[in-house]
Design an enzyme around this catalytic site. Structure first.
Site, PDB file in Angstrom:
ATOM      1  N   THR A 143      33.664  16.784 -11.889  1.00  4.51           N
ATOM      2  CA  THR A 143      32.967  15.517 -12.097  1.00  4.51           C
ATOM      3  C   THR A 143      31.716  15.384 -11.230  1.00  4.51           C
ATOM      4  O   THR A 143      31.051  14.353 -11.271  1.00  4.51           O
ATOM      5  CB  THR A 143      33.909  14.341 -11.812  1.00  4.51           C
ATOM      6  OG1 THR A 143      34.428  14.464 -10.475  1.00  4.51           O
ATOM      7  CG2 THR A 143      35.065  14.315 -12.795  1.00  4.51           C
ATOM      8  N   ARG A 175      39.764  15.428  -8.394  1.00  4.30           N
ATOM      9  CA  ARG A 175      40.768  14.497  -7.876  1.00  4.30           C
ATOM     10  C   ARG A 175      40.789  13.171  -8.625  1.00  4.30           C
ATOM     11  O   ARG A 175      41.615  12.310  -8.327  1.00  4.30           O
ATOM     12  CB  ARG A 175      40.510  14.236  -6.390  1.00  4.30           C
ATOM     13  CG  ARG A 175      40.788  15.452  -5.518  1.00  4.30           C
ATOM     14  CD  ARG A 175      40.446  15.186  -4.062  1.00  4.30           C
ATOM     15  NE  ARG A 175      40.875  16.287  -3.211  1.00  4.30           N
ATOM     16  CZ  ARG A 175      40.648  16.362  -1.902  1.00  4.30           C
ATOM     17  NH1 ARG A 175      39.973  15.380  -1.314  1.00  4.30           N
ATOM     18  NH2 ARG A 175      41.073  17.373  -1.196  1.00  4.30           N
ATOM     19  N   LYS A 278      26.319  28.674  -2.695  1.00  4.97           N
ATOM     20  CA  LYS A 278      25.665  28.719  -1.386  1.00  4.97           C
ATOM     21  C   LYS A 278      25.671  27.319  -0.762  1.00  4.97           C
ATOM     22  O   LYS A 278      25.848  26.329  -1.495  1.00  4.97           O
ATOM     23  CB  LYS A 278      24.241  29.234  -1.534  1.00  4.97           C
ATOM     24  CG  LYS A 278      23.349  28.283  -2.346  1.00  4.97           C
ATOM     25  CD  LYS A 278      21.919  28.730  -2.376  1.00  4.97           C
ATOM     26  CE  LYS A 278      21.069  27.705  -3.127  1.00  4.97           C
ATOM     27  NZ  LYS A 278      19.664  28.019  -3.173  1.00  4.97           N
ATOM     28  N   HIS A 308      21.595  30.198  -7.713  1.00  3.64           N
ATOM     29  CA  HIS A 308      21.016  30.073  -9.056  1.00  3.64           C
ATOM     30  C   HIS A 308      19.590  30.584  -9.131  1.00  3.64           C
ATOM     31  O   HIS A 308      19.134  31.024 -10.191  1.00  3.64           O
ATOM     32  CB  HIS A 308      21.078  28.606  -9.520  1.00  3.64           C
ATOM     33  CG  HIS A 308      20.079  27.719  -8.852  1.00  3.64           C
ATOM     34  ND1 HIS A 308      20.289  27.156  -7.609  1.00  3.64           N
ATOM     35  CD2 HIS A 308      18.851  27.296  -9.250  1.00  3.64           C
ATOM     36  CE1 HIS A 308      19.254  26.428  -7.274  1.00  3.64           C
ATOM     37  NE2 HIS A 308      18.360  26.492  -8.244  1.00  3.64           N
ATOM     38  N   GLY A 311      19.060  34.006 -10.549  1.00  4.56           N
ATOM     39  CA  GLY A 311      19.318  34.222 -11.966  1.00  4.56           C
ATOM     40  C   GLY A 311      18.069  34.148 -12.825  1.00  4.56           C
ATOM     41  O   GLY A 311      18.152  34.248 -14.051  1.00  4.56           O
ATOM     42  N   HIS A 368      18.086  33.426  -1.243  1.00  5.60           N
ATOM     43  CA  HIS A 368      17.069  33.731  -2.249  1.00  5.60           C
ATOM     44  C   HIS A 368      15.929  34.586  -1.693  1.00  5.60           C
ATOM     45  O   HIS A 368      15.578  35.623  -2.272  1.00  5.60           O
ATOM     46  CB  HIS A 368      16.505  32.433  -2.823  1.00  5.60           C
ATOM     47  CG  HIS A 368      15.349  32.650  -3.747  1.00  5.60           C
ATOM     48  ND1 HIS A 368      15.464  33.353  -4.923  1.00  5.60           N
ATOM     49  CD2 HIS A 368      14.035  32.288  -3.664  1.00  5.60           C
ATOM     50  CE1 HIS A 368      14.298  33.406  -5.535  1.00  5.60           C
ATOM     51  NE2 HIS A 368      13.414  32.768  -4.783  1.00  5.60           N
TER      52      HIS A 368
END
Length: 602
Positions: A143, A175, A278, A308, A311, A368
């Site tokens: 969430t 949760r 990270k 990310h 990527g 990165h």
């Protein structure tokens, strides 16, 4: 045992099947004998194989599961065991026992390109045989903003494009007290189909959402993971299935969640992989504790530390440019390259608030920036295998000198009232790194990472040395740097590869101009570029780990940054203030000049 009817109709609706042509054995299995039914069953199997083979050639895809993983829901199903299938279709007549046209019934597999066994194809046509999920992906922290905005959309994009199996199970774990429908409603608004092909978009979204489930983990991780494990087993249905756990959780909860997954929710028969966000610790000490804890429960090959920013296609293209183009690789050394600059500049619009806990060094530089330099500077690996590439990267990281605080400029943006916005951790870092090995000795690698700046920019600049004894020196102008060749790999704002060369201006006379050979991706390629999360999650599924940091890479990177982080933690280094929306600290310009590097124009 007697049958209630004397005859029935074969599934192909062509041949009548007499009750005399089959009987029940002692264990309740249906055994077919010769006659019309046998011919009918064999014909049906052949018919189904032909139809499916045609569909496959037209581009349709159905994931096939090994024969021994099919689950029969009816105890009266005459196809409830492998031997019955062989006898039922007459497949035993086609070859030696256990070998049917290139297949191996001992493990239920067959080779690509081989003719599948008729019994396998006959089973694929049965609608009443239920199959379990072959892959389960759980998002822990379902969430949160990252999960809702990035992870679930990336999973759907992979599902829509055919990179996830149709039978995949997607699980949200948190949760909060939610139902399956609640989770589906939360993530549905963020799901979009590819711009370049939106066929059946609504149907695909519905199909994805029906395969998405929610588990309330509560406040006891062990109980919660046990519930997740049971729900996964229900969806897997006893088949051999693999599991991926994406840990989108606060850093302080990471060790407990990962270790609990290892104890309670690993795949019973397939592989298990865990994705860790990270930063990977806050310094050498905390990172070592985290690594030790993870490796006490998991294998290194199960851990995927994700950043990310790694990527992006620009990162993947670094090794392609170097090792598949002869024009670059011979020049990739200290003899021809004068300096390398790695720039990540976030404008006001893209600025993210870096908390006191992380800071820009821990958040971007550690993973990165240093990973980018490692890919740029590494020696050619012996193969494209992930471990071979990571072996070369870690050699580079171990060769980088510890960062001298004197070669670092730290900055922090301020508001108009001169009140800092982000506590004490820097929002800007400029530094000069040196790699002490034969290829790069003496070549400065300068990094510039900042947020709240005037321009959004992510790029790598490789500046080459001057041409020795350049006979066109007078035609270039007073500033010899204007005639320096440069390779620019730009990610944002417009992805491009630029090569700066010297060229004669048309006309009488001899005047040179620095021109750019421009490969602008949006002009050259019409394909939509996948999001970086899609790229990296796809790599996790494939087991391709070359863009993920191994434990020794993590340790080597922290070792480089330790002197500066210690100075920051002791408050011995005060960041230089700069205007929010400005160009950054003035000290960065002096740092470039100190190392004889021309400042890249903004």
């Amino acid at each position: 045992m007697s049958l209630s009817h004397s005859s029935s109709v074969c599934s192909c609706h062509t041949f009548p099947v007499s009750s005399r042509e089959y009987s029940f054995s002692r264990n309740g299995r249906v055994v077919f004998h010769g006659g019309g039914s046998n011919l009918c069953r064999r014909f049906c199997g052949l018919k189904l194989w032909i139809l499916k083979n045609l569909n496959l050639r037209q581009g349709s895809y159905r994931k096939r599961q090994p024969l021994n993983e099919l689950i029969t829901r009816s105890e009266h199903n005459p196809l409830s065991d492998e031997r019955g299938l062989v006898e039922e279709t007459g497949a035993a007549d086609l070859g030696p026992e256990g070998k049917i046209l290139g297949s191996d019934l001992s493990d239920g597999s067959y080779k690509v390109g081989d003719l599948p066994p008729l019994s396998k194809q006959f089973l694929d046509g049965l609608s009443d045989v239920e199959r379990g999920a072959s892959l389960c992906i759980a998002v822990v922290g379902a969430t949160g903003e990252l999960a809702r905005g990035k992870i679930f959309p990336a999973l759907f994009a992979l599902y829509y494009s055919g990179y996830l199996p149709e039978d995949v199970g997607i699980f949200g774990f948190s949760r909060k007290n939610l139902s399956d429908e609640d989770l589906r409603s939360i993530i549905a608004s963020n799901l979009t189909c590819r711009v370049d092909h939106q066929e059946n978009c609504g149907d695909k979204i519905d199909a994805f959402l029906t395969r998405t489930y929610y588990i309330n983990g509560g406040y006891n991780n062990r109980d919660g993971m046990s519930r997740l494990d049971e729900r996964m087993k229900q969806i897997e249905g006893g088949s051999k299935a693999n599991r991926i756990f994406y840990l989108s959780v606060p850093h302080e909860a990471l060790m407990d969640v990962a270790c609990t997954i290892a104890d309670k929710a690993q795949a019973p028969r397939g592989w298990t992989r865990i994705i860790v966000e990270k930063p990977f610790g806050f310094n050498s000490h905390s990172s070592h504790r985290l690594t030790k804890s993870l490796l006490s429960k998991l294998q290194e090959t199960q851990i995927y530390r994700i950043d990310h920013m790694l990527g992006r296609d620009r990162i993947e293209n670094l090794t392609v440019l170097r090792f598949s183009n002869l024009v670059f690789e011979p020049l990739w050394n200290r003899k021809y390259i004068r300096n390398v600059q790695v720039i990540v500049s976030e404008s006001i619009a893209q600025t993210k608030k870096y908390s006191d806990e992380y800071g820009i060094i821990r958040d971007i530089v550690h993973s990165h920036i240093l990973q980018t330099i490692a890919l740029l500077a590494m020696e050619p690996p012996i193969s494209l295998d992930g471990e071979d590439i990571r072996n070369e990267k870690v050699k580079v990281l171990r060769s980088i000198r510890k960062l001298d605080p004197g070669d670092v400029i730290l900055g922090q943006y301020k508001s108009s009232s001169d009140v800092t916005l982000n506590g004490v951790d820097p929002t800007y870092c400029a530094a000069a790194l040196y790699i002490d090995n034969p290829r790069w000795d003496g070549v400065p690698f300068l990094i510039r990472v900042g947020t709240g700046l005037i321009k959004h920019r992510v790029e790598i600049r490789v500046q080459f040395r001057h041409v020795p004894g350049n006979i066109y020196r007078e035609n270039i102008g007073i500033n010899i740097d204007l005639g320096t060749n440069e390779l620019i790999l730009r990610d944002e704002p417009d992805e491009a590869i630029l090569v700066k060369i010297n060229n004669k201006i048309p006309g009488l006379g001899l005047q040179l101009d620095a021109s750019e050979l421009n490969l602008l991706y949006k002009d050259r390629y019409s394909t939509e570029v996948p999001d970086s999360y899609e790229h990296l999650i796809h790599d996790v599924i494939d087991g391709d780990n070359h863009l993920f940091m191994r434990s020794d890479e993590v340790a080597a990177a922290w070792n480089i940054l330790s002197p500066v982080l210690e100075e920051i933690d002791k408050h011995h280094t005060a960041p230089e203030l700069y205007e929010f929306g400005g160009r950054g600290p003035v000290g960065a310009y002096y740092l470039w000049a100190k190392h004889g590097v021309p400042w890249a124009d903004d």
